[in-house]
Design an enzyme around this catalytic site. Structure first.
Site, PDB file in Angstrom:
ATOM      1  N   ASN A  38      -8.176  -7.651 -20.292  1.00 56.11           N
ATOM      2  CA  ASN A  38      -7.223  -6.993 -21.199  1.00 56.11           C
ATOM      3  C   ASN A  38      -5.931  -7.793 -21.402  1.00 56.11           C
ATOM      4  OD1 ASN A  38      -6.364  -6.342 -18.622  1.00 56.11           O
ATOM      5  ND2 ASN A  38      -5.801  -4.248 -19.134  1.00 56.11           N
ATOM      6  N   GLU A  76      -4.691  -4.854  -7.878  1.00 50.03           N
ATOM      7  CA  GLU A  76      -4.045  -4.177  -9.014  1.00 50.03           C
ATOM      8  C   GLU A  76      -5.163  -3.492  -9.777  1.00 50.03           C
ATOM      9  OE1 GLU A  76      -0.908  -3.973  -9.572  1.00 50.03           O
ATOM     10  OE2 GLU A  76       0.008  -5.628  -8.488  1.00 50.03           O
ATOM     11  N   CYS A 102      -3.645  -0.919 -18.225  1.00 47.13           N
ATOM     12  CA  CYS A 102      -3.665  -0.082 -17.011  1.00 47.13           C
ATOM     13  C   CYS A 102      -2.459   0.839 -16.949  1.00 47.13           C
ATOM     14  CB  CYS A 102      -3.712  -0.979 -15.786  1.00 47.13           C
ATOM     15  SG  CYS A 102      -2.424  -2.224 -15.809  1.00 47.13           S
ATOM     16  N   GLU A 148       3.054  -7.523  -7.968  1.00 46.02           N
ATOM     17  CA  GLU A 148       3.155  -8.778  -8.705  1.00 46.02           C
ATOM     18  C   GLU A 148       4.508  -8.799  -9.382  1.00 46.02           C
ATOM     19  OE1 GLU A 148      -0.590  -8.776 -10.998  1.00 46.02           O
ATOM     20  OE2 GLU A 148      -1.292 -10.159  -9.466  1.00 46.02           O
TER      21      GLU A 148
HETATM   22  P1  NAD Z   1     -13.562  -5.127 -14.041  1.00 48.64           P
HETATM   23  O1  NAD Z   1     -13.269  -4.580 -12.701  1.00 48.64           O
HETATM   24  O2  NAD Z   1     -14.854  -4.802 -14.653  1.00 48.64           O
HETATM   25  O3  NAD Z   1     -13.479  -6.723 -14.018  1.00 48.64           O
HETATM   26  C1  NAD Z   1     -12.352  -7.397 -13.509  1.00 48.64           C
HETATM   27  C2  NAD Z   1     -12.793  -8.748 -12.997  1.00 48.64           C
HETATM   28  O4  NAD Z   1     -13.662  -8.549 -11.896  1.00 48.64           O
HETATM   29  C3  NAD Z   1     -13.569  -9.580 -14.020  1.00 48.64           C
HETATM   30  O5  NAD Z   1     -13.221 -10.929 -13.871  1.00 48.64           O
HETATM   31  C4  NAD Z   1     -15.008  -9.352 -13.595  1.00 48.64           C
HETATM   32  O6  NAD Z   1     -15.889 -10.383 -13.968  1.00 48.64           O
HETATM   33  C5  NAD Z   1     -14.832  -9.304 -12.092  1.00 48.64           C
HETATM   34  N1  NAD Z   1     -15.962  -8.684 -11.383  1.00 48.64           N
HETATM   35  C6  NAD Z   1     -16.766  -7.688 -11.795  1.00 48.64           C
HETATM   36  N2  NAD Z   1     -17.702  -7.438 -10.847  1.00 48.64           N
HETATM   37  C7  NAD Z   1     -17.476  -8.301  -9.839  1.00 48.64           C
HETATM   38  C8  NAD Z   1     -18.103  -8.557  -8.589  1.00 48.64           C
HETATM   39  N3  NAD Z   1     -19.164  -7.875  -8.191  1.00 48.64           N
HETATM   40  N4  NAD Z   1     -17.580  -9.528  -7.798  1.00 48.64           N
HETATM   41  C9  NAD Z   1     -16.520 -10.239  -8.192  1.00 48.64           C
HETATM   42  N5  NAD Z   1     -15.884 -10.051  -9.363  1.00 48.64           N
HETATM   43  C10 NAD Z   1     -16.351  -9.094 -10.175  1.00 48.64           C
HETATM   44  O7  NAD Z   1     -12.328  -4.700 -14.942  1.00 48.64           O
HETATM   45  P2  NAD Z   1     -12.096  -5.025 -16.487  1.00 48.64           P
HETATM   46  O8  NAD Z   1     -12.980  -4.138 -17.278  1.00 48.64           O
HETATM   47  O9  NAD Z   1     -12.132  -6.493 -16.717  1.00 48.64           O
HETATM   48  O10 NAD Z   1     -10.570  -4.576 -16.663  1.00 48.64           O
HETATM   49  C11 NAD Z   1     -10.200  -3.264 -16.918  1.00 48.64           C
HETATM   50  C12 NAD Z   1      -9.723  -2.594 -15.638  1.00 48.64           C
HETATM   51  O11 NAD Z   1      -8.662  -3.358 -15.060  1.00 48.64           O
HETATM   52  C13 NAD Z   1      -9.137  -1.216 -15.892  1.00 48.64           C
HETATM   53  O12 NAD Z   1      -9.573  -0.324 -14.902  1.00 48.64           O
HETATM   54  C14 NAD Z   1      -7.635  -1.447 -15.782  1.00 48.64           C
HETATM   55  O13 NAD Z   1      -6.900  -0.307 -15.441  1.00 48.64           O
HETATM   56  C15 NAD Z   1      -7.564  -2.514 -14.743  1.00 48.64           C
HETATM   57  N6  NAD Z   1      -6.306  -3.248 -14.834  1.00 48.64           N
HETATM   58  C16 NAD Z   1      -5.365  -3.063 -13.864  1.00 48.64           C
HETATM   59  C17 NAD Z   1      -4.154  -3.725 -13.943  1.00 48.64           C
HETATM   60  C18 NAD Z   1      -3.111  -3.552 -12.880  1.00 48.64           C
HETATM   61  O14 NAD Z   1      -2.183  -4.351 -12.842  1.00 48.64           O
HETATM   62  N7  NAD Z   1      -3.209  -2.556 -12.010  1.00 48.64           N
HETATM   63  C19 NAD Z   1      -3.900  -4.586 -15.004  1.00 48.64           C
HETATM   64  C20 NAD Z   1      -4.879  -4.765 -15.974  1.00 48.64           C
HETATM   65  C21 NAD Z   1      -6.083  -4.083 -15.871  1.00 48.64           C
END
Ligand code: NAD
Length: 491
Positions: A160, A258, A292, A470
Site C-alpha cells: 500500500n 506494524e 492501515c 517507526e
Molecule cells: P500482507 O501481510 O499480505 O503482506 C505483507 C508482506 O508480507 C508482503 O511483502 C508479503 O509478500 C509478505 N508475506 C506474506 N506472506 C508471507 C510469509 N508467509 N512469509 C513472509 N512474508 C510474507 O499485507 P498486505 O496485504 O501487503 O498489506 C496490507 C496490510 O498491511 C493491512 O492489514 C494493513 O493494515 C497493513 N499495514 C500496516 C501498516 C502499519 O504501519 N501498521 C502500514 C501499512 C499496511
C-alpha cells in the site's frame, strides 16, 4: 502522460535481485508478473527468488556489516543524505512507476516518495544524537552504556506504500550501522527495485542494502530461521505478522511489527462539521482507504448525525475515482479483485442486518473501469456491533457510520477491537480532549487532526496492531542494542 515515456520508465527499472552490489537473476531465471490494477494488464516480469538467493543476500549483508558499522555516524549520515537527494531528483519518475503498479494518483505517489527522502534526511541527523550514558558507580569504576547496531536486519514490506514503508525501515536501520535484506510486496516490486537502482547509482557500498523478490513463504522462512538475521521489521497484515512473530521465536530475533488497524473516527457534538467532513474525506480517500490508519468506523453524535451525513454524502460524491495517471483523480483502483470481494461481503452482511447505503455500495463499471479494480466511494449508516464491518479492517473506500450519545459509550465502542493503531476525534472541549485522549487504546491519536505521521514522531500500534515504532527517536532506538561496560581502571 505520453505512453512511450511510461513504458520507458517501467523498462528502465531493473527486474532482478540486487545482492552484494550486483544485479542477478533468480535461480533458473524464474519470474512473476506485475499487474497494473487500473487496467489489469501485465506491466512487467520480475525475478522470483527463493531460499538460495535469500541466503546469498544474508551472506552479503553480513559481509558488509563490519565496514558499514565501523563508519562514523557522520559518514553514514552523509550516505543517507545522498540517498535522499537521489530520491528527490527522481521523484517524478518514481511516482509514475508507483502509480502504474499500485494505482494511487500521481500526486499521492510523489508525496509518498518525498516523505521517504525526508525520513532519510531526518535519520541522517538524528543518528548523530544517539548518545550513550556514563553512570556514577558505587565503587568508582567507569560504568558506560553504549549503543550498538544489531547486525543484519530483514525488512518485509506491503504494497500500500511501496516506497515509504521501505525507507522508513531502511533509514533508521542503516543510519545506526545495520545492513539490510529487503523483501518487498509481490504486487509492487518495481518501486522497491527502482529505489535500489538509485542507491546503486550513487555507489552505496555493496551489501549494505540487498533486495530479494519472489516466493514470500520461502524467503520469509529463511529470513526468520537464519541466526545471522538479528532483527525482523515487518509491515503488513496481522495474520502474517503473527506467523512471522512465531517463526522468529527460535532464533530470538528483535522484532518490529506494524500490523493492521481499524481506526475509530469520533465526531462529538461540538465539532466543526465542515472541517470534520473535509478531514474525513481527505483521510479516507488517501490511497482509496487502503491505509492501515484509514478511518474505518465513523462514530457521530446523534444530535448532529443528520447534518453530518448529508454533508458527508455530498462531499463523497465529489471524489473522483480514476486511473491514477489522470491528474484529476482523487483516488485510483483497489489493488486486486479480492479487495472488491471483501468490501462486497462486508456490505452485504451489513445490509442484511439493517444498515443502509447512502452512496456507492458497488464496483464502478464502464469502459474506463471494467478491466481494473474500481469501487464507488461508499457511505453506509446504521452500523451496529452485530455487523462484520464493525470488527474487520475494510481496506477500501467505505465510510461506515455509527451513532452514539454518551462519551463513555463511544470510548468503550472505539476500544472494542483487537486493533490499536490510529484513532481520531474531533471536539473543542479541553476537558474532553484530555479524557478521551487518555482513554483511547491506540498508539496514535489525532485530535482535531488527521496528521499522525512525520519523520519526527513515533508511528506504531498497540494490541494486535503490533509493537515497535517507526520514525522519531523511538524508531531509531528500535534498531540498536544496548551494551553496558564496567571499565575498572584503578590498579
Ligand atoms: P500482507 O501481510 O499480505 O503482506 C505483507 C508482506 O508480507 C508482503 O511483502 C508479503 O509478500 C509478505 N508475506 C506474506 N506472506 C508471507 C510469509 N508467509 N512469509 C513472509 N512474508 C510474507 O499485507 P498486505 O496485504 O501487503 O498489506 C496490507 C496490510 O498491511 C493491512 O492489514 C494493513 O493494515 C497493513 N499495514 C500496516 C501498516 C502499519 O504501519 N501498521 C502500514 C501499512 C499496511
Amino acid at each position: 502522460m505520453d505512453k512511450t515515456k511510461i513504458e520507458t520508465l517501467i523498462e528502465e527499472v531493473p527486474k532482478v535481485l540486487f545482492i552484494n552490489g550486483q544485479w542477478q537473476e533468480a535461480d533458473g531465471g524464474k519470474q512473476t508478473e506485475v499487474i497494473n490494477p487500473a487496467t489489469g494488464q501485465v506491466i512487467a516480469h520480475v525475478a522470483n527468488a527463493g531460499e538460495k538467493e535469500t541466503e546469498q543476500a544474508i551472506t552479503a549483508a553480513e559481509k558488509a556489516f563490519p565496514k558499514w558499522s565501523g563508519l562514523t555516524a557522520d559518514e553514514r549520515g552523509a550516505w543517507l543524505h545522498k540517498m535522499a537527494d537521489a530520491i528527490r531528483g527522481a521523484a517524478k519518475d518514481l511516482a509514475v512507476v508507483m502509480t502504474i503498479e499500485q494505482g494511487k494518483p500521481l500526486n499521492q505517489a510523489e508525496a509518498e516518495i518525498l516523505s521517504g527522502a525526508a525520513c532519510l534526511d531526518w535519520n541522517a541527523e538524528e543518528v548523530k544524537r544517539l548518545k550513550g550514558e556514563t553512570i556514577p558507580g558505587p565503587t568508582g569504576e567507569l560504568l558506560l552504556v553504549q549503543h550498538e547496531p544489531l547486525g543484519v536486519v530483514a525488512a518485509i514490506t506491503p504494497w500500500n506504500f511501496p516506497s515509504a514503508m521501505i525507507t522508513r525501515k531502511m533509514a533508521p536501520a542503516i543510519a545506526v550501522g545495520n545492513t539490510v535484506v529487503l523483501k518487498p510486496s509481490p504486487e509492487t516490486p518495481l518501486s522497491a527495485l527502482a529505489l535500489m537502482a538509485l542507491f546503486d547509482k550513487i555507489g552505496l557500498p555493496a551489501g549494505v542494502v540487498n533486495i530479494v523478490t519472489g516466493d514470500a513463504k520461502a524467503i520469509g522462512g529463511v529470513l526468520t530461521a537464519d541466526n545471522r538475521v538479528r532483527k525482523l521489521t515487518f509491515t503488513g497484515s496481522t495474520a502474517v505478522g503473527k506467523m512471522l512473530f512465531a517463526q522468529s521465536a527460535d532464533t530470538v530475533k528483535k522484532l518490529s511489527l506494524e500490523l493492521g488497524g481499524h481506526a475509530p473516527f469520533i465526531v462529538f457534538e461540538d465539532a466543526n462539521v465542515d472541517k470534520v467532513v473535509a478531514d474525513l474525506v481527505a483521510a479516507k480517500f488517501r490511497n482509496n482507504g487502503q491505509v492501515c490508519t484509514s478511518p474505518n468506523r465513523i462514530f457521530v453524535h446523534e444530535s448532529i448525525q443528520a447534518t453530518f451525513t448529508e454533508k458527508l454524502v455530498s462531499a463523497v460524491e465529489q471524489v473522483k475515482i480514476a486511473n491514477g495517471l489522470d491528474e484529476n483523480a482523487s483516488a485510483g483502483p483497489l489493488i486486486r479483485e479480492d479487495a472488491i470481494e471483501k468490501i462486497d461481503k462486508q456490505l452485504d452482511d451489513a445490509k442484511g442486518k439493517g444498515a443502509k447505503i447512502l452512496s456507492g455500495g458497488e464496483r464502478l463499471t464502464g469502459a474506463e473501469f471494467d478491466d481494473g479494480y474500481f469501487y464507488k466511494p461508499t457511505v453506509i449508516t446504521g452500523i451496529t456491533k452485530e455487523m462484520a464491518i464493525f470488527y474487520e479492517e475494510t481496506f477500501g473506500p467505505v465510510l461506515p457510520i455509527i451513532t452514539f450519545n454518551e462519551d463513555d459509550e463511544v470510548i468503550e465502542a472505539a476500544n472494542d477491537t483487537l486493533y490499536g493503531l490510529a484513532s481520531y476525534f474531533y471536539t473543542n472541549d479541553i476537558g474532553r480532549i484530555a479524557e478521551v485522549g487518555r482513554r483511547l487504546q491506540y498508539g496514535m491519536v489525532g485530535v482535531n487532526s488527521i496528521n499522525i505521521s512525520y519523520p519526527q514522531t513515533p508511528f506504531g500500534g498497540v494490541k494486535h496492531s503490533g509493537f515497535g515504532r517507526e520514525n522519531g527517536a523511538q524508531g531509531l532506538s528500535d534498531y540498536i542494542q544496548v551494551k553496558f561496560l564496567n571499565i575498572t581502571y584503578k590498579k
